[in-house]
Design an enzyme around this catalytic site. Structure first.
Site, PDB file in Angstrom:
ATOM      1  N   LYS A 129       0.855  -1.191   0.000  1.00 47.29           N
ATOM      2  CA  LYS A 129       0.000   0.000   0.000  1.00 47.29           C
ATOM      3  C   LYS A 129       0.883   1.229   0.000  1.00 47.29           C
ATOM      4  O   LYS A 129       2.005   1.177   0.504  1.00 47.29           O
ATOM      5  CB  LYS A 129      -0.878   0.012   1.256  1.00 47.29           C
ATOM      6  CG  LYS A 129      -2.117   0.867   1.130  1.00 47.29           C
ATOM      7  CD  LYS A 129      -3.236   0.106   0.469  1.00 47.29           C
ATOM      8  CE  LYS A 129      -4.428   0.961   0.167  1.00 47.29           C
ATOM      9  NZ  LYS A 129      -5.572   0.151  -0.284  1.00 47.29           N
ATOM     10  N   ASP A 169      -6.972   4.410  -4.496  1.00 45.54           N
ATOM     11  CA  ASP A 169      -7.619   4.263  -3.185  1.00 45.54           C
ATOM     12  C   ASP A 169      -8.231   5.647  -2.918  1.00 45.54           C
ATOM     13  O   ASP A 169      -8.469   6.410  -3.875  1.00 45.54           O
ATOM     14  CB  ASP A 169      -6.604   3.838  -2.101  1.00 45.54           C
ATOM     15  CG  ASP A 169      -7.262   3.355  -0.806  1.00 45.54           C
ATOM     16  OD1 ASP A 169      -7.691   2.205  -0.759  1.00 45.54           O
ATOM     17  OD2 ASP A 169      -7.373   4.147   0.153  1.00 45.54           O
TER      18      ASP A 169
HETATM   19  P1  NDP Z   1     -12.811   7.948  -2.792  1.00 49.10           P
HETATM   20  O1  NDP Z   1     -11.745   8.944  -2.587  1.00 49.10           O
HETATM   21  O2  NDP Z   1     -13.359   7.728  -4.150  1.00 49.10           O
HETATM   22  O3  NDP Z   1     -14.045   8.260  -1.826  1.00 49.10           O
HETATM   23  C1  NDP Z   1     -13.872   8.340  -0.449  1.00 49.10           C
HETATM   24  C2  NDP Z   1     -15.184   8.737   0.184  1.00 49.10           C
HETATM   25  O4  NDP Z   1     -15.089   8.577   1.590  1.00 49.10           O
HETATM   26  C3  NDP Z   1     -15.532  10.192  -0.057  1.00 49.10           C
HETATM   27  O5  NDP Z   1     -16.928  10.355  -0.069  1.00 49.10           O
HETATM   28  C4  NDP Z   1     -14.910  10.868   1.165  1.00 49.10           C
HETATM   29  O6  NDP Z   1     -15.508  12.114   1.516  1.00 49.10           O
HETATM   30  C5  NDP Z   1     -15.186   9.852   2.243  1.00 49.10           C
HETATM   31  N1  NDP Z   1     -14.136   9.968   3.274  1.00 49.10           N
HETATM   32  C6  NDP Z   1     -12.813   9.790   3.104  1.00 49.10           C
HETATM   33  N2  NDP Z   1     -12.133  10.015   4.230  1.00 49.10           N
HETATM   34  C7  NDP Z   1     -13.065  10.370   5.128  1.00 49.10           C
HETATM   35  C8  NDP Z   1     -12.999  10.717   6.492  1.00 49.10           C
HETATM   36  N3  NDP Z   1     -11.834  10.787   7.157  1.00 49.10           N
HETATM   37  N4  NDP Z   1     -14.181  10.989   7.116  1.00 49.10           N
HETATM   38  C9  NDP Z   1     -15.355  10.928   6.450  1.00 49.10           C
HETATM   39  N5  NDP Z   1     -15.475  10.601   5.154  1.00 49.10           N
HETATM   40  C10 NDP Z   1     -14.357  10.327   4.507  1.00 49.10           C
HETATM   41  O7  NDP Z   1     -12.232   6.574  -2.191  1.00 49.10           O
HETATM   42  P2  NDP Z   1     -12.729   5.083  -2.458  1.00 49.10           P
HETATM   43  O8  NDP Z   1     -14.196   5.043  -2.676  1.00 49.10           O
HETATM   44  O9  NDP Z   1     -11.841   4.492  -3.461  1.00 49.10           O
HETATM   45  O10 NDP Z   1     -12.362   4.381  -1.064  1.00 49.10           O
HETATM   46  C11 NDP Z   1     -13.298   4.276   0.006  1.00 49.10           C
HETATM   47  C12 NDP Z   1     -12.852   3.171   0.945  1.00 49.10           C
HETATM   48  O11 NDP Z   1     -12.827   1.926   0.235  1.00 49.10           O
HETATM   49  C13 NDP Z   1     -11.468   3.321   1.560  1.00 49.10           C
HETATM   50  O12 NDP Z   1     -11.467   2.728   2.847  1.00 49.10           O
HETATM   51  C14 NDP Z   1     -10.587   2.481   0.630  1.00 49.10           C
HETATM   52  O13 NDP Z   1      -9.416   2.043   1.273  1.00 49.10           O
HETATM   53  C15 NDP Z   1     -11.536   1.320   0.355  1.00 49.10           C
HETATM   54  N6  NDP Z   1     -11.282   0.520  -0.837  1.00 49.10           N
HETATM   55  C16 NDP Z   1     -11.174   1.095  -2.067  1.00 49.10           C
HETATM   56  C17 NDP Z   1     -10.984   0.305  -3.179  1.00 49.10           C
HETATM   57  C18 NDP Z   1     -10.946   0.870  -4.551  1.00 49.10           C
HETATM   58  O14 NDP Z   1     -10.872   0.077  -5.490  1.00 49.10           O
HETATM   59  N7  NDP Z   1     -11.001   2.177  -4.750  1.00 49.10           N
HETATM   60  C19 NDP Z   1     -10.831  -1.146  -3.060  1.00 49.10           C
HETATM   61  C20 NDP Z   1     -11.047  -1.665  -1.724  1.00 49.10           C
HETATM   62  C21 NDP Z   1     -11.243  -0.837  -0.670  1.00 49.10           C
HETATM   63  P3  NDP Z   1     -14.701  13.493   1.218  1.00 49.10           P
HETATM   64  O15 NDP Z   1     -14.728  13.633  -0.269  1.00 49.10           O
HETATM   65  O16 NDP Z   1     -15.486  14.531   1.928  1.00 49.10           O
HETATM   66  O17 NDP Z   1     -13.322  13.308   1.754  1.00 49.10           O
HETATM   67  O1  2IT Z   2      -7.911  -1.468  -0.762  1.00 49.20           O
HETATM   68  C1  2IT Z   2      -7.864  -1.957  -1.910  1.00 49.20           C
HETATM   69  O2  2IT Z   2      -8.027  -3.170  -2.110  1.00 49.20           O
HETATM   70  C2  2IT Z   2      -7.631  -1.052  -3.036  1.00 49.20           C
HETATM   71  N1  2IT Z   2      -7.543   0.155  -2.844  1.00 49.20           N
HETATM   72  C3  2IT Z   2      -7.489  -1.602  -4.423  1.00 49.20           C
HETATM   73  C4  2IT Z   2      -6.090  -2.115  -4.653  1.00 49.20           C
HETATM   74  C5  2IT Z   2      -5.771  -2.540  -6.058  1.00 49.20           C
HETATM   75  O3  2IT Z   2      -4.592  -2.846  -6.274  1.00 49.20           O
HETATM   76  O4  2IT Z   2      -6.633  -2.583  -6.937  1.00 49.20           O
END
Ligand code: NDP
Ligand code: 2IT
Length: 453
Positions: A129, A169
């Site tokens: 990561k 992420d």
């Molecule tokens: P994005 O940046 O696309 O979206 C994040 C969302 O979460 C936004 O709405 C953001 O609001 C909110 N958020 C982030 N930090 C905070 C905080 N400290 N408090 C409140 N709200 C918060 O990220 P993703 O959708 O990609 O990721 C979301 C989660 O999913 C994370 O935990 C990530 O690790 C996990 N994840 C992502 C994957 C992926 O493929 N993208 C795969 C597996 C897991 P704001 O805009 O106001 O900050």
């Molecule tokens: O938390 C996760 O699994 C991710 N942000 C996606 C990682 C990836 O390599 O697609």
């Protein structure tokens, strides 16, 4: 009360001592060690050769300066991280997070979780990561590009299609991946498509990667519900966040006949009793990059949608049958879990990484609520990244249907593996234990075979 087995307690204490102040990392380690007592009782050899101690120590941690120039000509300095946690099963694989809260403890917790998650997918990928404390909010495209270029100027020496393959992420989506890929290509003079995943379709990306995490966690919850002869059809759901994972969770839940009544961002949450308007949500978040409160203004006052400021309440106060926390770590507390239960929740699926506090998880499990841990439920994103790597390696490009069908099969397999492992280890229905043990055994077997490295 779950505790760590007395044989594992010294390992936990040593991790706490050597990684002082890294709370999220401690939390992630403790949760996995709590599950491993049953494994070492059955397979004491995993206590030999300090295998578990080695598993808790990242193979490599890289921390670097990221200087860049903002639109006013001022020099800004951020800190960059890449933690290459474990490569027993394949090249390090895992996302990059840009958020002001990023520190080494957060990247280590994410890298540790990623190692088990990636093992659960059954694909040949290790865990890693990365990220930076850079805050993309309010930054121009030019600033984001210069930041990404500076970040990659250091990172490029440490990654490669057979070494370490980053992706997105929080705060890193298609735009940032594009800027980073461009700089990698320029620095190395190689068109190495497989070095990053989450690329756009026109330069080597995979269909369904954008949708994969949210679709995957919804498939996982669908499988969990099916074990109790239940389904999404006609049920209300709440999905926190409004980023990549949340949006495609809303899309899939709706396609299964569920009604999502609330979404959020860090400023607060929106309730729409008639069901979230997906196209409007995408317009606000993906096109305008605006705040979630703008959803209410765009929909029009008096049309059933309202906004609640984060200071005034929690999205988990909104009654629902299925809760899908999809924003960030520790966003759902013990108090929220109690509220959800008293409002009739039947299933919780973690779309984010570690969004429920340990207390919340305990409360859900003690109440007999179906609970899917993130390292299993959100594995669809990284699994589809591995499918992107396959397509890059074979210079092929699959259809959306083909790719989504692979994703659906992978998610069903992960669900079944977790459920069967929980049964086998005497804890039927405990997906946390099932995921931790199944992931651990895959990584541990490989580490065992590779000698003391
Ligand atoms: P994005 O940046 O696309 O979206 C994040 C969302 O979460 C936004 O709405 C953001 O609001 C909110 N958020 C982030 N930090 C905070 C905080 N400290 N408090 C409140 N709200 C918060 O990220 P993703 O959708 O990609 O990721 C979301 C989660 O999913 C994370 O935990 C990530 O690790 C996990 N994840 C992502 C994957 C992926 O493929 N993208 C795969 C597996 C897991 P704001 O805009 O106001 O900050
Ligand atoms: O938390 C996760 O699994 C991710 N942000 C996606 C990682 C990836 O390599 O697609």
């Amino acid at each position: 009360m779950v505790t760590v087995d007395e044989k594992l307690e010294p390992i936990l204490q040593e991790v706490l001592r050597r990684n002082a102040g890294e709370h999220e990392f401690h939390q992630a380690i403790r949760e996995v060690l709590e599950s491993l007592g049953r494994v070492i009782a059955k397979h004491p050899r995993y206590l030999e050769s300090s295998l578990i101690e080695r598993l808790c120590e990242p193979e490599r941690q890289i921390i670097f300066r990221v200087p860049w120039v903002d639109d006013h000509g001022r020099v800004q300095i951020n800190r960059g991280f890449r933690v290459q946690f474990n490569s027993a099963l394949g090249p390090y694989k895992g996302g990059i997070r840009f958020h002001p809260s990023v520190n080494v403890g957060i990247i280590k917790f994410l890298g540790f979780e990623q190692t088990f998650k990636n093992a659960l997918t059954g694909m040949p990928i290790g865990g890693g990561k990365g990220g930076s404390d850079f805050n993309p909010r309010g930054r121009s495209d030019g600033e984001v590009m210069r930041f990404c270029q500076s970040f990659m100027t250091e990172l490029h020496r440490h990654i490669g299609e057979h070494t370490d393959v980053p992706a997105g992420d929080i705060g890193v989506g298609g735009r940032e991946i594009g800027y980073m890929f461009g700089q990698y290509k320029r620095l190395t003079n190689r068109y190495e498509a497989g070095v990053l995943t989450g690329k756009a379709l026109f330069y080597g990306g995979s269909r369904a990667r954008t949708e994969a995490t949210g679709y995957g966690s919804t498939y996982f919850v669908q499988s969990m519900l099916a074990t109790r002869q239940q389904e999404f059809e006609g049920r209300t759901a709440v999905v926190s966040g409004s980023g990549n994972v949340a949006i495609y969770t809303v899309e899939k839940v709706q396609s299964f006949g569920g009604k999502v009544v609330a979404v959020s961002d860090s400023s607060g949450y929106v309730v729409d009793e008639s069901g979230i308007d997906l196209e409007l949500l995408k317009e606000i978040k993906q096109v305008r990059r605006a705040r979630i409160s703008d959803y209410v203004h765009a929909k029009g006052e008096g049309r059933g949608a309202y906004f609640v400021d984060a200071e005034a309440g929690s999205i988990w106060d909104v009654a629902c049958e299925v809760a899908m926390p999809s924003a960030t770590q520790n966003e759902l507390t013990g108090k929220d879990a109690k509220t959800l239960i008293s409002n009739g929740v039947i299933a919780v699926g973690e779309g984010a990484n570690m969004p429920c506090t340990p207390e919340a998880v305990r409360i859900f499990q003690q109440a007999g609520i179906l609970f899917a841990p993130g390292k299993a439920a959100n594995a669809g994103g990284v699994a589809t990244s591995a499918l992107e790597m396959q397509q890059n390696a074979s210079r092929d490009s699959w259809t959306f249907e083909q790719t989504e069908a692979r994703l659906a099969t992978i998610m069903r397999n992960i669900h079944d593996t977790c459920a069967q492992t929980a049964d086998e280890y005497g804890a039927p229905g405990d997906y946390v234990l099932g995921a931790n043990i199944a992931g651990f055994v895959k990584v541990a077997q490989a580490m065992d075979a590779l000698g003391i490295i």
